[in-house]
Motif scaffolding. Sequence first.
Motif, PDB file in Angstrom:
ATOM      1  N   ASN A  55      72.618  20.432  55.273  1.00  0.00           N
ATOM      2  CA  ASN A  55      71.408  20.670  56.069  1.00  0.00           C
ATOM      3  C   ASN A  55      71.375  22.077  56.636  1.00  0.00           C
ATOM      4  O   ASN A  55      70.300  22.663  56.794  1.00  0.00           O
ATOM      5  CB  ASN A  55      71.306  19.634  57.199  1.00  0.00           C
ATOM      6  N   ILE A  56      72.549  22.629  56.954  1.00  0.00           N
ATOM      7  CA  ILE A  56      72.589  24.020  57.409  1.00  0.00           C
ATOM      8  C   ILE A  56      72.116  24.948  56.289  1.00  0.00           C
ATOM      9  O   ILE A  56      71.427  25.946  56.527  1.00  0.00           O
ATOM     10  CB  ILE A  56      74.013  24.396  57.869  1.00  0.00           C
ATOM     11  N   ILE A  57      72.485  24.594  55.062  1.00  0.00           N
ATOM     12  CA  ILE A  57      72.024  25.381  53.902  1.00  0.00           C
ATOM     13  C   ILE A  57      70.545  25.098  53.612  1.00  0.00           C
ATOM     14  O   ILE A  57      69.762  26.007  53.333  1.00  0.00           O
ATOM     15  CB  ILE A  57      72.877  25.044  52.658  1.00  0.00           C
ATOM     16  N   GLY A  58      70.159  23.831  53.680  1.00  0.00           N
ATOM     17  CA  GLY A  58      68.816  23.441  53.270  1.00  0.00           C
ATOM     18  C   GLY A  58      67.713  23.812  54.240  1.00  0.00           C
ATOM     19  O   GLY A  58      66.597  24.161  53.821  1.00  0.00           O
ATOM     20  N   PHE A  59      68.001  23.780  55.536  1.00  0.00           N
ATOM     21  CA  PHE A  59      66.919  23.984  56.507  1.00  0.00           C
ATOM     22  C   PHE A  59      66.320  25.387  56.502  1.00  0.00           C
ATOM     23  O   PHE A  59      65.107  25.526  56.651  1.00  0.00           O
ATOM     24  CB  PHE A  59      67.378  23.579  57.912  1.00  0.00           C
ATOM     25  N   PRO A  60      67.102  26.441  56.355  1.00  0.00           N
ATOM     26  CA  PRO A  60      66.453  27.755  56.219  1.00  0.00           C
ATOM     27  C   PRO A  60      65.517  27.814  55.017  1.00  0.00           C
ATOM     28  O   PRO A  60      64.463  28.467  55.073  1.00  0.00           O
ATOM     29  CB  PRO A  60      67.647  28.703  56.048  1.00  0.00           C
ATOM     30  N   ILE A  61      65.890  27.104  53.937  1.00  0.00           N
ATOM     31  CA  ILE A  61      65.017  27.053  52.762  1.00  0.00           C
ATOM     32  C   ILE A  61      63.751  26.266  53.078  1.00  0.00           C
ATOM     33  O   ILE A  61      62.639  26.670  52.716  1.00  0.00           O
ATOM     34  CB  ILE A  61      65.777  26.415  51.569  1.00  0.00           C
ATOM     35  N   HIS A  62      63.913  25.112  53.756  1.00  0.00           N
ATOM     36  CA  HIS A  62      62.738  24.335  54.187  1.00  0.00           C
ATOM     37  C   HIS A  62      61.773  25.202  54.991  1.00  0.00           C
ATOM     38  O   HIS A  62      60.566  25.231  54.733  1.00  0.00           O
ATOM     39  CB  HIS A  62      63.170  23.153  55.079  1.00  0.00           C
ATOM     40  N   MET A  63      62.317  25.878  55.971  1.00  0.00           N
ATOM     41  CA  MET A  63      61.490  26.667  56.883  1.00  0.00           C
ATOM     42  C   MET A  63      60.795  27.808  56.158  1.00  0.00           C
ATOM     43  O   MET A  63      59.607  28.072  56.364  1.00  0.00           O
ATOM     44  CB  MET A  63      62.353  27.195  58.030  1.00  0.00           C
ATOM     45  N   LEU A  64      61.560  28.493  55.292  1.00  0.00           N
ATOM     46  CA  LEU A  64      60.987  29.622  54.563  1.00  0.00           C
ATOM     47  C   LEU A  64      59.833  29.175  53.672  1.00  0.00           C
ATOM     48  O   LEU A  64      58.758  29.796  53.669  1.00  0.00           O
ATOM     49  CB  LEU A  64      62.074  30.292  53.720  1.00  0.00           C
ATOM     50  N   LEU A  65      60.033  28.096  52.929  1.00  0.00           N
ATOM     51  CA  LEU A  65      58.974  27.596  52.051  1.00  0.00           C
ATOM     52  C   LEU A  65      57.769  27.087  52.845  1.00  0.00           C
ATOM     53  O   LEU A  65      56.619  27.328  52.479  1.00  0.00           O
ATOM     54  CB  LEU A  65      59.515  26.475  51.168  1.00  0.00           C
ATOM     55  N   ALA A  66      58.045  26.359  53.932  1.00  0.00           N
ATOM     56  CA  ALA A  66      56.957  25.799  54.740  1.00  0.00           C
ATOM     57  C   ALA A  66      56.090  26.911  55.336  1.00  0.00           C
ATOM     58  O   ALA A  66      54.855  26.856  55.259  1.00  0.00           O
ATOM     59  CB  ALA A  66      57.527  24.924  55.852  1.00  0.00           C
ATOM     60  N   TYR A  67      56.723  27.916  55.922  1.00  0.00           N
ATOM     61  CA  TYR A  67      55.964  29.013  56.524  1.00  0.00           C
ATOM     62  C   TYR A  67      55.272  29.869  55.465  1.00  0.00           C
ATOM     63  O   TYR A  67      54.158  30.351  55.681  1.00  0.00           O
ATOM     64  CB  TYR A  67      56.884  29.872  57.385  1.00  0.00           C
ATOM     65  N   PHE A  68      55.927  30.048  54.331  1.00  0.00           N
ATOM     66  CA  PHE A  68      55.314  30.804  53.236  1.00  0.00           C
ATOM     67  C   PHE A  68      54.043  30.116  52.754  1.00  0.00           C
ATOM     68  O   PHE A  68      53.025  30.763  52.475  1.00  0.00           O
ATOM     69  CB  PHE A  68      56.323  30.938  52.084  1.00  0.00           C
ATOM     70  N   ASN A  69      54.093  28.793  52.696  1.00  0.00           N
ATOM     71  CA  ASN A  69      52.922  28.037  52.259  1.00  0.00           C
ATOM     72  C   ASN A  69      51.811  28.050  53.306  1.00  0.00           C
ATOM     73  O   ASN A  69      50.645  28.298  52.993  1.00  0.00           O
ATOM     74  CB  ASN A  69      53.325  26.594  51.961  1.00  0.00           C
ATOM     75  N   VAL A  70      52.195  27.784  54.559  1.00  0.00           N
ATOM     76  CA  VAL A  70      51.199  27.631  55.626  1.00  0.00           C
ATOM     77  C   VAL A  70      50.531  28.947  55.990  1.00  0.00           C
ATOM     78  O   VAL A  70      49.310  29.011  56.188  1.00  0.00           O
ATOM     79  CB  VAL A  70      51.865  26.999  56.869  1.00  0.00           C
ATOM     80  N   TYR A  71      51.309  30.021  56.080  1.00  0.00           N
ATOM     81  CA  TYR A  71      50.768  31.278  56.600  1.00  0.00           C
ATOM     82  C   TYR A  71      50.402  32.302  55.522  1.00  0.00           C
ATOM     83  O   TYR A  71      49.775  33.309  55.836  1.00  0.00           O
ATOM     84  CB  TYR A  71      51.776  31.896  57.572  1.00  0.00           C
ATOM     85  N   TYR A  72      50.783  32.018  54.274  1.00  0.00           N
ATOM     86  CA  TYR A  72      50.413  32.980  53.228  1.00  0.00           C
ATOM     87  C   TYR A  72      49.636  32.316  52.084  1.00  0.00           C
ATOM     88  O   TYR A  72      48.499  32.686  51.807  1.00  0.00           O
ATOM     89  CB  TYR A  72      51.651  33.683  52.672  1.00  0.00           C
ATOM     90  N   LEU A  73      50.268  31.328  51.432  1.00  0.00           N
ATOM     91  CA  LEU A  73      49.642  30.742  50.245  1.00  0.00           C
ATOM     92  C   LEU A  73      48.313  30.048  50.562  1.00  0.00           C
ATOM     93  O   LEU A  73      47.318  30.253  49.864  1.00  0.00           O
ATOM     94  CB  LEU A  73      50.597  29.748  49.588  1.00  0.00           C
ATOM     95  N   MET A  74      48.286  29.236  51.589  1.00  0.00           N
ATOM     96  CA  MET A  74      47.057  28.505  51.902  1.00  0.00           C
ATOM     97  C   MET A  74      45.908  29.419  52.329  1.00  0.00           C
ATOM     98  O   MET A  74      44.799  29.301  51.802  1.00  0.00           O
ATOM     99  CB  MET A  74      47.342  27.437  52.960  1.00  0.00           C
ATOM    100  N   PRO A  75      46.133  30.350  53.289  1.00  0.00           N
ATOM    101  CA  PRO A  75      45.016  31.243  53.643  1.00  0.00           C
ATOM    102  C   PRO A  75      44.536  32.097  52.475  1.00  0.00           C
ATOM    103  O   PRO A  75      43.334  32.346  52.336  1.00  0.00           O
ATOM    104  CB  PRO A  75      45.614  32.123  54.759  1.00  0.00           C
TER     105      PRO A  75
END
Length: 361
Positions: A55-75
Amino acid sequence: MLADNKLNDFLRRDSQKDYTINYKHHIIFWSIYFVFNVFRWSSIHDDFAYSLKTNIIGFPIHMLLAYFNVYYLMPKFVYTRKYVSYSILILVSLFIMLLVKYNLTYYLVSTNVWPEGPENIDSLTLDYAIQTMLGELYVISFVTAIKITVDRMRANSKLHNLEKRQLTTELKFLRSQVSPHFFFNTLNNIYSLTLEKSNKAPEVVLKLSELMRYLLYATKKRKQNLTSEVECIQNYIDLERIRFDDSLKINIDISGDLQNHTIAPMLLIPIIENCFKHGANKNIGDMFINIDLKVEGDFMYFQVVNTIPEKSQQSNMPTRIGGIGLSNVKKRLELGYNKNDYDLSIFEENNMFHVILKLKV
């Protein structure tokens, strides 16, 4: 003034409630989600250390993908309806995430990169790739759903506040119209008396000053004591009595408890004024105005009946409701009261003009 200040304070506080997501919300969300996942996977694998490391490895990836989608890809792509480009970029992002997660898990945690799988997996298989990408897509979708929900709530809040501000502004404008309109007609009356060098002019000026004192304070409030409103009506009628002498017959009947009830200031004056402006002023014969105001329970029943001008009767033309007058009253009722709190009727019958208002006070 106090009521208006309270209204403005309420609107200001309400407008600040715009559902903004700040950094504290992000920290709380990801912290709760991280703790939940650690304990969840530790119970599945029966290995707390492994769950914590992955989870320490996975969560930075979760966060990066989630924010990339929400604040860049979707707009950039969803809101502009570039759905094909968006889908391709999401898949590419998920595949890159897969490669990064696989290598970090393999070299930093365990060569068995998929312990929950059907067998030990130490290579990048299709099943592992699909399951991992679907799991990451779930996280992205969950975060995106929260963001969309908050954005929708913020948009609805802003729209609601905008509508309230527009209605409040319009109501204030209508209230501010009453005083100039009222004084304009009264000053015309004084002007007529001065031209005639009438001895009534000083008395009219004195009555007008009393009205000005009331209007100076009353129209700044959202609600005014009903007793004060009735006194204002009586002062106005006294002014008109002076001008018309005995040619005008006015009957006033006021009953009920006025003390413990309130009303929008200067709401009734335009109705009374309409009788004189479009009735008595244009009448040649006998003039009659009947005013009946009574309070029963939570409601005020207000009825005004006046003679229709003889010229209007002869020409079969309806009585003209001019200027601000009754249209102002209608609009102020619509904006200042609930639909079920009032009933306004305006009609002609037997050569008389009727205005009947039932109002919750």
